[in-house]
Design an enzyme around this catalytic site. Structure first.
Site, PDB file in Angstrom:
ATOM      1  N   GLN A  36      -0.678 -11.949   7.181  1.00 61.04           N
ATOM      2  CA  GLN A  36      -1.826 -12.628   6.578  1.00 61.04           C
ATOM      3  C   GLN A  36      -1.356 -13.759   5.662  1.00 61.04           C
ATOM      4  O   GLN A  36      -0.336 -13.665   4.983  1.00 61.04           O
ATOM      5  CB  GLN A  36      -2.689 -11.624   5.814  1.00 61.04           C
ATOM      6  CG  GLN A  36      -1.950 -10.801   4.784  1.00 61.04           C
ATOM      7  CD  GLN A  36      -2.818  -9.707   4.164  1.00 61.04           C
ATOM      8  OE1 GLN A  36      -3.964  -9.509   4.565  1.00 61.04           O
ATOM      9  NE2 GLN A  36      -2.292  -8.996   3.180  1.00 61.04           N
ATOM     10  N   HIS A  60       0.238  -7.540   6.718  1.00 63.15           N
ATOM     11  CA  HIS A  60      -0.984  -6.774   6.481  1.00 63.15           C
ATOM     12  C   HIS A  60      -0.740  -5.344   6.967  1.00 63.15           C
ATOM     13  O   HIS A  60      -0.908  -4.397   6.224  1.00 63.15           O
ATOM     14  CB  HIS A  60      -2.166  -7.431   7.199  1.00 63.15           C
ATOM     15  CG  HIS A  60      -3.484  -6.728   6.968  1.00 63.15           C
ATOM     16  ND1 HIS A  60      -4.684  -7.195   7.435  1.00 63.15           N
ATOM     17  CD2 HIS A  60      -3.779  -5.570   6.328  1.00 63.15           C
ATOM     18  CE1 HIS A  60      -5.669  -6.372   7.067  1.00 63.15           C
ATOM     19  NE2 HIS A  60      -5.148  -5.378   6.413  1.00 63.15           N
ATOM     20  N   VAL A  99      -1.996  -8.307  -1.733  1.00 63.29           N
ATOM     21  CA  VAL A  99      -2.238  -9.669  -2.221  1.00 63.29           C
ATOM     22  C   VAL A  99      -3.312  -9.693  -3.310  1.00 63.29           C
ATOM     23  O   VAL A  99      -3.276 -10.516  -4.216  1.00 63.29           O
ATOM     24  CB  VAL A  99      -2.611 -10.588  -1.037  1.00 63.29           C
ATOM     25  CG1 VAL A  99      -2.985 -11.978  -1.501  1.00 63.29           C
ATOM     26  CG2 VAL A  99      -1.452 -10.648  -0.048  1.00 63.29           C
ATOM     27  N   PHE A 108      -1.176   0.347  -1.272  1.00 60.08           N
ATOM     28  CA  PHE A 108      -1.473  -0.398  -0.041  1.00 60.08           C
ATOM     29  C   PHE A 108      -0.656   0.152   1.134  1.00 60.08           C
ATOM     30  O   PHE A 108      -1.199   0.436   2.209  1.00 60.08           O
ATOM     31  CB  PHE A 108      -1.170  -1.880  -0.291  1.00 60.08           C
ATOM     32  CG  PHE A 108      -1.489  -2.817   0.841  1.00 60.08           C
ATOM     33  CD1 PHE A 108      -2.619  -2.665   1.630  1.00 60.08           C
ATOM     34  CD2 PHE A 108      -0.654  -3.906   1.106  1.00 60.08           C
ATOM     35  CE1 PHE A 108      -2.915  -3.552   2.658  1.00 60.08           C
ATOM     36  CE2 PHE A 108      -0.932  -4.805   2.123  1.00 60.08           C
ATOM     37  CZ  PHE A 108      -2.060  -4.622   2.901  1.00 60.08           C
ATOM     38  N   ARG A 111      -2.057   3.518   2.165  1.00 60.38           N
ATOM     39  CA  ARG A 111      -3.287   3.465   2.954  1.00 60.38           C
ATOM     40  C   ARG A 111      -3.001   3.047   4.393  1.00 60.38           C
ATOM     41  O   ARG A 111      -3.603   3.563   5.334  1.00 60.38           O
ATOM     42  CB  ARG A 111      -4.300   2.499   2.317  1.00 60.38           C
ATOM     43  CG  ARG A 111      -4.931   3.041   1.033  1.00 60.38           C
ATOM     44  CD  ARG A 111      -6.186   2.261   0.654  1.00 60.38           C
ATOM     45  NE  ARG A 111      -5.988   0.823   0.565  1.00 60.38           N
ATOM     46  CZ  ARG A 111      -5.414   0.183  -0.460  1.00 60.38           C
ATOM     47  NH1 ARG A 111      -4.978   0.871  -1.501  1.00 60.38           N
ATOM     48  NH2 ARG A 111      -5.278  -1.123  -0.453  1.00 60.38           N
ATOM     49  N   GLN A 112      -2.077   2.096   4.555  1.00 64.74           N
ATOM     50  CA  GLN A 112      -1.713   1.669   5.915  1.00 64.74           C
ATOM     51  C   GLN A 112      -1.060   2.819   6.683  1.00 64.74           C
ATOM     52  O   GLN A 112      -1.326   3.021   7.866  1.00 64.74           O
ATOM     53  CB  GLN A 112      -0.779   0.455   5.855  1.00 64.74           C
ATOM     54  CG  GLN A 112      -1.469  -0.810   5.379  1.00 64.74           C
ATOM     55  CD  GLN A 112      -2.443  -1.367   6.401  1.00 64.74           C
ATOM     56  OE1 GLN A 112      -2.173  -1.392   7.596  1.00 64.74           O
ATOM     57  NE2 GLN A 112      -3.600  -1.796   5.950  1.00 64.74           N
ATOM     58  N   LYS A 115      -3.831   5.514   7.513  1.00 68.34           N
ATOM     59  CA  LYS A 115      -4.827   5.076   8.494  1.00 68.34           C
ATOM     60  C   LYS A 115      -4.189   4.751   9.854  1.00 68.34           C
ATOM     61  O   LYS A 115      -4.740   5.097  10.892  1.00 68.34           O
ATOM     62  CB  LYS A 115      -5.568   3.848   7.955  1.00 68.34           C
ATOM     63  CG  LYS A 115      -6.696   3.339   8.837  1.00 68.34           C
ATOM     64  CD  LYS A 115      -7.479   2.226   8.129  1.00 68.34           C
ATOM     65  CE  LYS A 115      -8.582   1.669   9.019  1.00 68.34           C
ATOM     66  NZ  LYS A 115      -9.262   0.531   8.378  1.00 68.34           N
ATOM     67  N   HIS A 116      -3.037   4.066   9.843  1.00 70.83           N
ATOM     68  CA  HIS A 116      -2.458   3.551  11.089  1.00 70.83           C
ATOM     69  C   HIS A 116      -1.099   4.153  11.442  1.00 70.83           C
ATOM     70  O   HIS A 116      -0.868   4.564  12.574  1.00 70.83           O
ATOM     71  CB  HIS A 116      -2.274   2.028  10.986  1.00 70.83           C
ATOM     72  CG  HIS A 116      -3.527   1.269  10.700  1.00 70.83           C
ATOM     73  ND1 HIS A 116      -4.492   1.030  11.653  1.00 70.83           N
ATOM     74  CD2 HIS A 116      -3.989   0.686   9.563  1.00 70.83           C
ATOM     75  CE1 HIS A 116      -5.482   0.323  11.121  1.00 70.83           C
ATOM     76  NE2 HIS A 116      -5.199   0.107   9.843  1.00 70.83           N
TER      77      HIS A 116
END
Ligand SMILES: *[C@@H]1O[C@H](CO)[C@@H](O)[C@H](O)[C@H]1NC(C)=O
Ligand SMILES: *[C@@H]1O[C@H](CO)[C@@H](O)[C@H](O)[C@H]1NC(C)=O
Ligand SMILES: *[C@@H]1O[C@H](CO)[C@@H](O)[C@H](O)[C@H]1NC(C)=O
Ligand SMILES: *[C@@H]1O[C@H](CO)[C@@H](O)[C@H](O)[C@H]1NC(C)=O
Length: 228
Positions: A36, A60, A99, A108, A111-112, A115-116
């Protein structure tokens, strides 16, 4: 066929449907590595970014994805084990900041991962391997979109670009593979906000991104007038 036979048939049919549905949402067939552009991310934010953005593309996320089914998310209950990532933190702070709020980088990444990343098994082995894989892709595998664009003489000068020149520059750094571009409208301008590079399911080679934003999408990048 008796009533028991009917019940058996119906049960089997339902099991089969559930099996098909769950395998297509839990599995994945390729990875998206999404970078990003910080100033554009801050422009899209409802609350201003706490620190001034750098004119850089940073990570990202790395997302297991499906060509013909929804992308898997939250595949298993998990949390990032913060005690194991100390040796990676300095490098990740640079290439993968939150960011909006750089005091929250670890949150961050967590969470990534939750989730992924957890959905990327067996290619992704665990939380540490997820973070190491991202570092590896950005540095050693040179999937650093800022550098790729810069080599193609496209610097972040806030110029009006065509989609063609952006794609050409990226393809020249990715063995010709097609990236996925994301644009957003902001105060009458169309800004380049994300570039995604795609890899096969074992992350051994880049592939053409299969799933681009459609012209009807708010994130579609037009032929001309892309700000970067
Ligand atoms: C962000 O918005 C400001 C003010 O509207 C604009 O000057 C700037 O070019 C935008 N940044 C990007 C990356 O488009
Ligand atoms: C986190 O990692 C440390 C060090 O490897 C280990 O001792 C601890 O049990 C782990 N914590 C959890 C919740 O898995
Ligand atoms: C990676 O996947 C490709 C096809 O998706 C396969 O041909 C190749 O053998 C795999 N490589 C490894 C190391 O598993
Ligand atoms: C950029 O392109 C758009 C659309 O073509 C146009 O409206 C705008 O005036 C251009 N901006 C600059 C600074 O050239």
């Amino acid at each position: 066929m008796g009533i028991m036979g009917m019940i058996y048939m119906v049960t089997m049919l339902f099991s089969l449907i559930i099996l098909i549905l769950s395998s297509s949402t839990v599995g994945f067939d390729y990875f998206q590595f999404t970078l990003q552009y910080q100033p554009a991310v801050c422009n899209s934010s409802r609350t201003p970014c706490k620190d001034p953005p750098d004119k850089l593309f940073t990570v990202h996320g790395l997302w297991p994805s499906n060509r013909n089914a929804p992308d898997p998310e939250y595949c298993k209950e998990t949390t990032l084990n913060v005690t194991k990532i100390g040796h990676l933190k300095a490098q990740l702070d640079i290439i993968w900041p939150d960011v909006y709020d750089r005091t929250n980088n670890v949150g961050f990444w967590g969470r990534q991962w939750e989730k992924h990343g957890i959905c990327g098994s067996p290619t992704i082995q665990d939380d540490v391997n997820y973070l190491e894989t991202v570092i590896n892709m950005y540095t050693i595998k040179k999937q650093n979109v800022f550098e790729i664009l810069s080599k193609g003489k496209i610097e972040p000068e806030g110029k009006n670009r065509t989609r063609k020149e952006i794609l050409k520059a990226i393809r020249s750094g990715t063995k010709g593979k097609r990236p996925k571009l994301k644009c957003q409208k902001h105060t009458g301008m169309t800004e380049l906000v994300e570039v995604t590079l795609c890899s096969n399911r074992n992350l051994t080679k880049l592939i053409n991104c299969p799933d681009l934003f459609k012209p009807s999408s708010q994130y579609f990048c037009p032929l001309i007038g892309i700000q970067y």
